[in-house]
Design a protein around this motif. Structure first.
Motif, short mmCIF file in Angstrom:
data_model
loop_
_atom_site.label_atom_id
_atom_site.label_comp_id
_atom_site.label_asym_id
_atom_site.label_seq_id
_atom_site.Cartn_x
_atom_site.Cartn_y
_atom_site.Cartn_z
N TRP A 123 -19.71 -4.12 -121.33
CA TRP A 123 -20.09 -3.54 -122.61
C TRP A 123 -21.64 -3.59 -122.91
N ASP A 158 -16.39 -4.57 -129.98
CA ASP A 158 -16.67 -5.04 -128.66
C ASP A 158 -17.35 -6.53 -128.21
N ALA A 160 -19.15 -9.15 -125.44
CA ALA A 160 -19.44 -9.36 -124.04
C ALA A 160 -20.05 -10.84 -124.15
N PRO A 178 -14.95 -10.23 -121.63
CA PRO A 178 -14.61 -9.19 -122.79
C PRO A 178 -13.79 -8.98 -123.55
#
Lengths: 475, 441
Positions: A123, A158, A160, A178
């Motif tokens: 990501w 998202d 990470a 993730p």
């Protein structure tokens, strides 16, 4: 080369970790661990036709835990300097009061972990500009799908980052974790009435998660689940047979048995399942697992937050309660191996036994046969939330969409109804299980003791002979 | 002191402006917290930490983002702000995004809210453990305690410091303390179930807490009273909701009152300003200026000077919760982004008298799951409590459900107690509703 890869960028070394563990055991704790976490979450949101807001959150910190018997001392800090870490460890150490115990100076690092979240691109390397068309495309397609749609919001996330766990018995493990989530909500109007519905998908995956077929499904389901509400009426009230559709109906397992099987509640003697291991609690065709190994699932983990291997745990085997879900403390208490269920929301929290992906294995019946068997009952398709009282066993789940079943057929849609039952009683009443297991792809989050963790759930089509349906009017 | 946080917030805003933001709001916080958990005769868990972080709202070229970080290394913060501004530039401009009009910062009350206990520092580890132990001992001293399976108690305290700065003239810093006692008790029901219940109390000042004995005893008595609970029958009943549980029901009425819900058409209260939503007994205001209040504040989360405003008067809806952004979108003047403390027009009687007047029905002492549809007002909630017969508490019931629509429920509000639940910002009294659909057997 150092065994610490990810956290080296923050100055974390084996010597720093060893020093922290040594401080943690300075007053005689039985066991200690340190948990480093770095997580960068990016949220983009579309409202009124434009991606016009973004949110970024950076979490970075370390928690130190010291265990003495059943007792836990815990401290955490965002300051990763040696002095701050040592002070934090000394705080946690105070749960014990005895002579110092030795801490490891070298660590065993597993050569490889399972690889359950495969990303084509991390990501960190996906630019925000690349993400915008996904939100804009979903928005345009939802509007285009039904002229009754008046408002659409799309939320994309998202995550990470990584965790590092090092223990006083010399294990050290890092895991990159993730996550992504896409949530679509739509509001439609028809004849002066408004209804709101939506759909969401989540997984431990990269941007390639959003393949065309998944995006198609997001659009289709968000619209369909909203539009049907105009046709839907209230559910009846009272005790009725309930058929649970394959997929997210796994919420039944999460609430009716999953929480009650978390070993901390049983160790404390407060779960309704506290004395039921080895006993038959369901029909022989009922098999329930809690699984860390569903590749890419939101509830998947390569390793738990205590550094223990995480695999597939059989909760119910051929109708018999097989094992609880353990963390390190409960596993020691019961003298069994940890099941890899020690999980935490983040570095500010000590681990607890938690579910991962909980589902029932396929059974001997067919979906059609199950629906046809019900003279009058309800069919539950989509859910928003659930809850359980661990000791009394009462649990609920809230049905957003469903159907009335009359004479073996789905006759009219129903909406917004809470279902309530009692865990062990309901498991005894699961009397038909289909062969169509589906693991739901939704963004489920489980809360316990103020800690939220991502989970998954699944179910084949199942019939429960009787549950209380919290609708209106007479059954 | 929080003055160092004010400096961090100022510097962060300045950094954001240097890096290209047109406007910015920055906040910094530090929280010291200690929590002691005790179970069945021994210490179970002690958690202790000082945590910190900073947040930034950015207005860049007509675009908006909000970011926060716990990685406060100077070089990391520099890069973080630069990245955040670059991210913001990728978004679509939004003409409604701007810091609040500085005039909304004016007129800040000078009332001393007394939210920080000056004696916070006097608590030590031994005292905390003593409190947790006393909670358990009192729970185990009640009549019928031999049925108790387990008691978990806790004591926690926090000192929270925060500061907020806006590039168009707002600045504020505050320190608050919180103290809380809790007890959870599980008991053995002869039918094999292990019902549980809890009691808790919390406040801004340590000395305002009740004696731990009271909390421990209440938790045990509540759990023991669940023994023998059965599912009651379905039907329409008059339902009393005890004060501490009523906050959940009320939350479903207040949630759809936000400007965000209105603007997104997700509110069954859209277009209903001035309309009769409840019976004449429904009367409450949002009051941020209550000394020692759990929701008290001199400015809200957007820096807007806090003042009291009416929510319902004799059942009529008087105000929405209007924040800066959605207020601009709707052309409505901001009130506040969300609830602070609630001030109720209370009734004259406590729960006993309300139940006596109720005659036949149910007392709800806890909700379990369920939900409410903010767009339509339909709700369906799991519940437990007691049957009320002849105006008296009768047998415990559970595994029940209440359902209806808020636009039908609140007009049937027939009674309001004189007993606001003191340990919450909502301060809900006991509420009595007529004709509620209950599902059971």
């Amino acid at each position: 080369m150092s065994s610490i890869r990810y956290f080296a960028r923050f100055g974390v070394t084996e010597a720093l970790v060893a020093d922290a563990l040594s401080a943690a055991l300075s007053r005689g704790g039985d066991f200690a661990d340190v948990f480093f976490q770095h997580r960068v979450s990016n949220d983009l949101a579309l409202e009124d036709g434009a991606v016009n807001r973004a949110y970024t959150t950076v979490e970075l910190g370390v928690g130190v835990r010291v265990v003495k018997g059943d007792q836990t001392g815990y401290g955490y800090t965002e300051d990763l300097s040696p002095a701050a870490l040592r002070a934090c460890a000394e705080t946690a150490a105070a749960i014990a009061s005895g002579p110092a115990r030795p801490a490891p100076q070298r660590f065993h690092v597993p050569s490889r972990l399972p690889d359950r979240y495969r990303l084509q691109t991390p990501w960190e390397e996906v630019r925000p500009e690349a993400k915008l068309p996904l939100l804009e495309g979903v928005n345009a397609r939802v509007f285009a799908a039904d002229p009754r749609v008046k408002k659409v919001s799309v939320h994309f996330r998202d995550e990470a980052g990584a965790v590092l766990v090092a223990t006083s018995d010399g294990r050290l493990v890092e895991d990159l974790q993730p996550m992504t989530l896409l949530y679509v909500s739509c509001l439609a109007e028809q004849g002066g009435r408004r209804e709101q519905g939506g759909y969401n998908v989540a997984g431990r995956a990269g941007f390639d998660f959003y393949a065309p077929d998944r995006v198609d499904r997001v659009v289709r389901e968000a619209v369909a689940r909203t539009a049907i509400l105009f046709e839907a009426g209230p559910a009846p009230a009272g005790e009725l047979p309930v058929v649970l559709a394959a997929g997210s109906s796994g919420i039944l397992l999460h609430e009716a048995i999953g929480h009650g099987m978390e070993a901390d509640f049983n160790r404390k003697n407060v779960s309704i399942y506290a004395d039921k291991i080895g006993k038959a609690i369901a029909k022989p065709f009922v098999n329930i697992v809690d699984d860390a190994a569903n590749e890419g699932a939101r509830g998947a983990i390569n390793v738990d937050d205590e550094g223990n291997a995480a695999g597939t745990t059989r909760l119910v085997e051929d109708g018999v309660l097989a094992t609880y879900l353990h963390d390190a403390i409960s596993a020691k208490h019961y003298g069994v191996a940890p099941t890899g269920n020690g999980r935490r929301q983040g570095y500010a929290y000590p681990p607890l036994p938690r579910m991962r992906s909980t589902y029932m294995l396929p059974g001997p019946h067919k979906r059609e046969e199950i629906i046809q068997s019900v003279k009058k009952g309800i069919y539950c398709e989509n859910f928003t939330n659930g809850q359980v009282n661990i000791g009394a066993g009462d649990f609920t789940f809230y049905v957003k969409n469903g159907w009335l079943i009359e004479d073996g057929k789905l006759t009219r849609p129903i909406k917004d109804v809470n279902i309530i039952g009692n865990g062990p009683k309901v498991l005894e009443q699961v009397d038909m299980v289909s062969d169509d297991l589906a693991i739901d792809e939704g963004g489920w989050t489980c809360g316990k003791d103020g800690q939220s963790v991502p989970v998954s759930q699944g179910l084949p089509t199942v019939r429960v002979a009787s549950l209380t349906v919290g609708g209106r009017g007479n059954g | 002191m929080a003055s160092d946080l004010l400096k961090v917030a100022e510097e962060t805003v300045a950094l954001a402006l240097r890096k290209g933001a047109r406007e910015a709001a920055g906040g910094a916080y530090r929280v010291r917290s200690v929590e002691v958990q005790w179970r069945d005769g021994q210490l179970e868990k002690v958690t202790e930490a000082t945590t910190r972080g900073l947040g930034l709202e950015l207005y860049v070229d007509g675009r908006y983002s909000a970011v926060s970080t716990a990685d406060l290394r100077p070089e990391a913060v520099e890069q973080f702000v630069a990245d955040a501004i670059a991210l913001t530039r990728t978004l679509t401009p939004d003409p409604y995004r701007a810091l609040p009009d500085p005039r909304l910062y004016e007129g800040r009350s000078t009332l001393a809210l007394d939210l920080e206990d000056p004696r916070y520092g006097e608590l030590d580890a031994a005292r905390r453990v003593d409190l947790a132990r006393a909670l358990e001992e009192s729970a185990r001293a009640v009549k019928g305690a031999e049925a108790i399976l387990s008691v978990t108690t806790g004591f926690g305290d926090t000192l929270g410091e925060s500061a907020r700065v806006h590039s168009n003239g707002f600045s504020g810093a505050r320190r608050v303390t919180d103290f809380g006692l809790s007890a959870q008790v599980s008991v053995k029901d002869p039918d094999g179930r292990r019902p549980e219940d809890w009691d808790a109390a919390g406040g801004r000042h340590f000395r305002a807490l009740p004696a731990p004995e009271r909390v421990g005893r209440a938790a045990a008595e509540r759990a023991l009273a669940r023994i023998g609970s059965r599912k009651g029958e379905s039907g329409r009943f008059t339902v009393a909701v005890e004060n501490r549980s009523a906050a959940r029901l009320l939350g479903f009425l207040l949630g759809p009152m936000t400007a965000a819900a209105l603007q997104q058409k997700r509110s069954f209260l859209d277009g209903k300003l001035g309309a009769q939503i409840g019976s004449a007994r429904l009367e409450l205001a949002d009051d941020p200026l209550v000394p020692r209040g759990l929701g008290s504040r001199l400015w809200d989360s957007e820096g807007i000077a806090a003042r009291r405003f009416p929510l319902f008067e004799a059942g009529a809806l008087r105000s929405y919760f209007v924040d800066n952004y959605y207020g601009r979108k709707l052309g409505m003047a901001p009130t506040s982004r969300g609830m602070s403390n609630l001030a109720w027009k209370l009734g004259e009687h406590g729960q006993d008298r309300l139940l006596a007047e109720l005659g036949e029905g149910l007392l709800v002492t806890g909700f379990l799951g369920g939900n409410s549809n903010s767009t339509t007002g339909d709700f369906s909630l799991g519940a437990q409590g007691f049957r009320v017969r002849g105006g008296q508490l009768a047998e415990p019931v559970g595994e029940m459900n209440l359902s209806g629509n808020h636009l039908e429920l609140w007009p049937h509000l027939a009674g309001v107690g004189n007993d606001p639940y003191p340990w919450s910002a909502a301060r809900t009294p006991t509420l009595v509703f007529e004709g509620v659909q209950v599902a059971g057997t």
